[in-house]
Design an enzyme around this catalytic site. Structure first.
Site, PDB file in Angstrom:
ATOM      1  CG  ASP A 175      -2.317   0.373   0.926  1.00  0.00           C
ATOM      2  OD1 ASP A 175      -2.487   1.289   0.107  1.00  0.00           O
ATOM      3  OD2 ASP A 175      -3.249  -0.216   1.508  1.00  0.00           O
ATOM      4  CG  ASP A 201      -9.565   1.472  -0.744  1.00  0.00           C
ATOM      5  OD1 ASP A 201      -8.576   1.584  -1.498  1.00  0.00           O
ATOM      6  OD2 ASP A 201      -9.474   1.362   0.491  1.00  0.00           O
TER       7      ASP A 201
HETATM    8  C1  GLA Z   1      -5.984   0.896   1.536  1.00  0.00           C
HETATM    9  C2  GLA Z   1      -6.069  -0.142   0.402  1.00  0.00           C
HETATM   10  C3  GLA Z   1      -7.096  -1.189   0.754  1.00  0.00           C
HETATM   11  C4  GLA Z   1      -6.755  -1.850   2.067  1.00  0.00           C
HETATM   12  C5  GLA Z   1      -6.597  -0.797   3.165  1.00  0.00           C
HETATM   13  C6  GLA Z   1      -6.018  -1.371   4.439  1.00  0.00           C
HETATM   14  O1  GLA Z   1      -7.153   1.629   1.630  1.00  0.00           O
HETATM   15  O2  GLA Z   1      -6.351   0.487  -0.812  1.00  0.00           O
HETATM   16  O3  GLA Z   1      -7.182  -2.145  -0.269  1.00  0.00           O
HETATM   17  O4  GLA Z   1      -5.564  -2.588   1.926  1.00  0.00           O
HETATM   18  O5  GLA Z   1      -5.726   0.247   2.765  1.00  0.00           O
HETATM   19  O6  GLA Z   1      -5.882  -0.383   5.429  1.00  0.00           O
END
Ligand code: GLA
Length: 647
Positions: A198, A285
């Site tokens: 990430d 996301d």
């Molecule tokens: C980000 C990523 C997600 C997930 C969260 C975890 O938002 O894009 O897919 O991994 O972090 O905190």
């Protein structure tokens, strides 16, 4: 990254930290970047010859993940038969860590939720028993980290009981400053096979911000500013992921690993992700809403030339099991699944598999649809017909004798959709057979066939018929065999946001997701880089590649074609109508054919190159690269490979 408040709070702070950021304009490619390489430059590191499939803990449990929950999911994958179909990846997401030990920087696992990790001894904790169990079940194990110092949960899940704990330094669980140490730990000692990395650590821990002050984090001048490509240091972000890729390669020389880049479509990752990792997120996301699914689908669906065996666009995990994709929405569940399959997205589910309905297992277990996604040739589906409500997506299977086609109703009313044989690049005058991969019914038509799609419905067929090119293939039919070595863009553009939605982290507190410039200039199959019909001096082409000048494409000639032909010229859509360009075709590094200089308004020039025995074809467009003018839009009209020379 999904909290409303940070973004608006951080905005002001960005202004003061701006001096620290290097706005990254893409320089014109060095002259030698256009020189033919004579060998395949697409990355072959890592082990993702087809899109990864399996399960991820995040959307099911967020940071409230634990060993029972993960092992429960693993058991269902095996017992249901899904593992046999290819769903073998079991990926831990955020929430597994306790702290980084200060004495030696070794990461410690939160054994309260992963009891088998309490191995004791000088190492303290180890995931080896956990990965051993998964491996013994025939599964693969994935781990999660961040490319910066801190993880996303440390910015966005502050209520979580499972955040890293201890001093500021102990809570720095991300890779920054520990790349080799952590990668060796994950891959050599603990035996993981897959890593998702990430990027909140590069974006959210802004000097002077409330978050940094309140949580007592070490601040880091952001290298990524969400939503602003010009204020993002693209080169620095890429360099950090490259360092990880190098460490992985060293840790696992057998190439048995997967690197998943999670920079949410930012930092121009759409262009370089394929050269660094095995998959890269193309958007924010996903949330369990129809519009979010549309948004994420759009972010990957227009990039087929950037994906192929070993490297995949990633529109995020499947949100089947929640909200608009729960058991009460079977049509939406099938659509979401079918669309991800068609664009070669990773097929990672993320609901509590232990408690899901059998109907979901039936969807995931549709071997025909899985087969599309896992087709070895790796040609991502191309959007062949596009409107607000309906889309037609066509995916070449294998070397082109069979196609898959999805008819997709994005809207909330029934949609009439007529499928034409030519959408499939099949002959208008010969019968086309369609096999519905959900109902398993077959039907035959000639020329065209009308359908009415229910709201949100996706129909998926396997199609066979007489190919338009009986003796060859259009390059736009085989995107998985193409490597965009240099795309000719000069300045990274913001993403085209076709379907706009309420973004998950700011909702109505921000200015909304405003309409953006409708293209970023990357190479496209069957359209110009900005999505228009390919057209040279009034002559339109249904097939071809649209790309900027000063670009270089590589094409594998695995099927041993003998001849390349194309009608080339400056596209009528070009903003730069002044500068001429030249088109060149190389075979294994040697010049085979070239056009004279052609300018806007010059009739398409027919190019013909004998490619017998050639392994790697390179298509280069050269033009003046004066910085003041936008790049010329170039069209490789009807560019095709045919079997026998002498047409
Ligand atoms: C980000 C990523 C997600 C997930 C969260 C975890 O938002 O894009 O897919 O991994 O972090 O905190």
């Amino acid at each position: 990254m999904s909290q409303p408040r940070h973004r608006s709070v951080l905005r002001g702070v960005f202004v003061t930290t701006m001096a620290l950021l290097v706005a990254h304009a893409y320089a014109k490619p060095a002259a030698d970047a256009l020189a033919p390489a004579g060998r395949w430059e697409g990355k072959t590191d890592g082990s993702a010859s087809t899109p990864p499939m399996g399960w991820n803990s995040w959307n099911a449990f967020r940071t409230e993940v634990d060993e029972d929950k993960v092992m429960g999911a693993a058991r269902v994958l095996v017992d249901s038969g899904l593992a046999k179909l290819g769903y073998t990846q079991v990926n831990l997401d955020d929430g597994w860590w306790l702290k980084r030990r200060t004495s030696d920087g070794r990461l410690q696992i939160r054994t309260g939720i992963f009891p088998s990790a309490a191995t004791g001894g000088p190492d303290g904790t180890s995931f080896r028993p956990f990965t051993d169990k998964l491996h013994a079940m025939g599964l693969k194990a994935g781990i999660y980290t961040d490319i910066g110092r801190n993880a996303c949960s440390q910015a966005y899940d502050l209520h979580s009981p499972n955040l890293p704990q201890g001093t500021t330094a102990e809570r720095e669980v991300g890779l920054d400053g520990h790349v080799t140490q952590d990668i060796n730990l994950y891959f050599k000692e603990w035996g993981f096979d897959y890593i998702k990395i990430d990027a909140c650590g590069l974006a959210d821990f802004v000097p002077g911000s409330e978050l940094v002050k309140k949580q007592d984090y070490r601040a880091m001048a952001p290298l990524i500013e969400r939503g602003s490509i010009n204020r993002t240091d693209i080169g620095a972000v890429r360099a950090r992921y490259e360092a990880v890729a190098a460490a992985l390669k060293a840790a696992r020389p057998a190439n048995d690993y997967v690197l998943s880049i999670c920079a949410w479509g930012m930092a121009n990752v759409r262009t370089w992700g394929k050269d660094v990792g095995n998959l890269w997120r193309t958007s924010a996301d996903i949330t369990p809403s129809w519009t979010s699914m549309l948004h994420n689908f759009d972010s990957a669906a227009k990039r087929p030339l950037y994906a192929g065996p070993g490297h995949w666009n990633d529109p995020d995990i499947l949100h089947i099991g929640h909200g608009d994709f729960d058991a009460a929405h079977p049509v939406e569940v099938r659509s979401h699944f079918s669309l991800w399959a068609m664009i070669n997205a990773p097929m990672l589910v993320s609901y509590d598999l232990r408690n899901g309905p059998a109907s979901f297992l039936a969807v995931l277990g549709n071997a025909d649809v899985v087969r599309l996604n896992q087709d070895k040739a790796g040609h991502q589906g191309v959007v062949t017909y596009d409107s607000d409500d309906a889309q037609i997506i066509v995916k070449t299977l294998g070397d082109g004798q069979r196609k898959a086609v999805a008819l997709f109703n994005r809207g909330a009313s029934p949609a009439p959709v007529t499928l034409l044989a030519r959408h499939l690049k099949l002959s208008d005058s010969a019968p086309v057979t369609l096999r519905d991969l959900w109902s398993k019914q077959s039907a035959t038509f000639t020329g065209e066939k009308a359908f009415t799609l229910a709201p949100h419905e996706t129909l998926v067929f396997e199609a066979t018929g007489k190919r338009q090119l009986e003796n060859g293939v259009y390059l736009s039919e085989i995107p998985g065999s193409i490597n965009v070595a240099v795309d000719g863009t000069r300045q990274a553009q913001p993403d085209p946001t076709i379907h706009r939605m309420i973004d998950p982290w700011s909702n109505t507190r921000s200015g909304g997701s405003r309409p953006q410039y409708a293209g970023w200039g990357g190479a496209q199959a069957d359209t110009t880089p900005f999505g228009q019909t390919l057209q040279v001096a009034g002559q339109a082409f249904d097939s071809g590649i649209g790309i900027m000048a000063n670009s270089r494409l590589q094409v594998k000639n695995d099927a041993g074609h003998a001849l390349l032909t194309a009608s080339v010229g400056v596209d009528d859509s070009t903003e730069n109508t002044k500068q001429p360009v030249r088109f060149h075709v190389y075979g294994d590094g040697k010049l085979l054919a070239e056009s004279p200089p052609v300018a806007f308004g010059t009739k398409a020039h027919w190019l013909r190159a004998d490619i017998r025995g050639v392994k790697i074809i390179e298509l280069v467009v050269r033009g003046a690269a004066s910085d003041g003018a936008p790049p010329v839009v170039a069209t490789w009209g009807d560019v095709q490979l045919v079997r026998a020379a002498g047409r």
